[in-house]
Design an enzyme around this catalytic site. Sequence first.
Site, mmCIF file in Angstrom:
data_model
loop_
_atom_site.group_PDB
_atom_site.id
_atom_site.type_symbol
_atom_site.label_atom_id
_atom_site.label_comp_id
_atom_site.label_asym_id
_atom_site.label_seq_id
_atom_site.Cartn_x
_atom_site.Cartn_y
_atom_site.Cartn_z
ATOM 1 N N GLU A 81 8.361 8.224 -11.276
ATOM 2 C CA GLU A 81 8.900 6.703 -12.231
ATOM 3 C C GLU A 81 8.077 7.060 -13.662
ATOM 4 O O GLU A 81 9.202 5.386 -14.761
ATOM 5 C CB GLU A 81 6.379 6.277 -12.301
ATOM 6 C CG GLU A 81 5.931 4.738 -12.846
ATOM 7 C CD GLU A 81 4.900 4.117 -12.276
ATOM 8 O OE1 GLU A 81 4.045 4.094 -13.298
ATOM 9 O OE2 GLU A 81 4.481 5.758 -11.770
ATOM 10 N N PHE A 141 10.220 -3.579 -4.656
ATOM 11 C CA PHE A 141 8.725 -4.740 -4.760
ATOM 12 C C PHE A 141 7.670 -3.433 -5.820
ATOM 13 O O PHE A 141 7.378 -1.966 -5.138
ATOM 14 C CB PHE A 141 8.030 -4.258 -3.588
ATOM 15 C CG PHE A 141 8.142 -5.021 -2.960
ATOM 16 C CD1 PHE A 141 7.117 -6.511 -3.065
ATOM 17 C CD2 PHE A 141 8.972 -5.711 -2.640
ATOM 18 C CE1 PHE A 141 7.571 -8.390 -3.018
ATOM 19 C CE2 PHE A 141 9.025 -7.192 -1.575
ATOM 20 C CZ PHE A 141 8.706 -8.015 -1.598
#
Length: 457
Positions: free
Chosen positions: A179, A59
């Site tokens: 990220e 997710f």
Amino acid sequence: MLNHTGYRGVISAPLLLVSLVLFQLPSVYSLNDGILSTNRKLLATTVTNSSSNKYAVIFDAGSSGSRVHVFCFDQNLDLVHIGKELEFFEKLEPGLSSYPTDPKAAANSLLPLLENAKKVVPHNTRQNTPVKLEATARLRQLGADASEKILQAVRDLLKANSGFKTNDDWVTVLDGSQEGSYQWVTMNYLLKQLGKKYSETVGIVDLGGGSVQMAYAISEANAAKAPKTTKDGDIYVKELFLMGTKYYLYVHSYLNYGLLAARAKILNVTKDANNPCILAGYNGVYTYGGVDYKASALSSGSHMKKCRKQAIEALKADGSTCTHKNCTFGGIWNGGGGDGQDHLFVGSFFYDRAEEAAFINASEPVAKVRPRDFKLAAKRACKTKLKDAGSAYPAADTPNLPYICMDLVYQYTLLVDGFGREPWKPITLAVRIKYQDALVEAAWPLGSAIEAVSVAG
């Protein structure tokens, strides 16, 4: 996933695991290979059946919405088809950060995505399938107490309703540099550039709503010149060992410089005055991070050159805060440049605005453009009045129309003044990349999935 305090120093344990499994992957690809056009809607259909296949459910809780990715890997960690695709992907709005005072509602907003993910993963493999949720910049801005309550509600939801393998450490706020690292691994994995010289890899710029990441491989000599830490204590260079090759990865995440956050910064330049980046005829308020900003046009409407000045000031791209030899913006070291960023892939809101401004083919998931294309599109947008914007930009969402001049100006300014890209030098806009005979979302969750199946065993 390890917590983010463990992601300091030259290499993290999660990325080391990525390194070990990727060592065995094939490495045959040309950047000139064709791109497959397809409808972006993914269908949950039967996956190639093998007892050795491993699944991962990731997710991505972003600032503008929540997304779920489901991947299936074979024993060599090559992607396996899920129906006609190599991943299952769905998204919904709004994101978790839209429920700052109602953690349970935030968690329950994920239920439609979770139920569809469960349909993709065979029942007998669910208990061994890792499920992770990693939130990005926007959730960080709610503050530690509010964000942790939301994350705990998500942990409780996944334990009670998913049937997947879960771990409290797998539901977290994603560190910006992590990220960027995952995104770089994802892109070069899909392009099959891992294992080649650093100069043959591609660099990435990922423009989200709250933050923007840049990552690219640099030479050992440039890595040796890197400042020790950024002002927020993060390091600039990660050492990765991928497919038998050592890479020095320059990576930095610019919090509050994503597209939606940048609107607030640009509006804050003029504070309570009218702003030259707002389309003529609009008089309203822009809310970001719980703060309202006056968003009203000049009587003469938006103006490209005046808006550029606002964007440069918001970026702090005039060099006045640079204490190193070379900076991007806001006093951040630029990595020294070099061949590792020669082929630059940019994504997320860059692709979306280019599609809305109609200077790329919306049916193609990859497009070659130049920064000046954003400038030309901005010139046109800044001459548009709000009453004409709907017909001029039919692909744009109505709430974005007053800001289309601002967004395009900011994107051009970010590329040219921020990251130092020459206006005429090609870049590649990409949302999905051809891998084998299908398309895969070109986003960091794939890198996270590789870690997850490795950790899960």
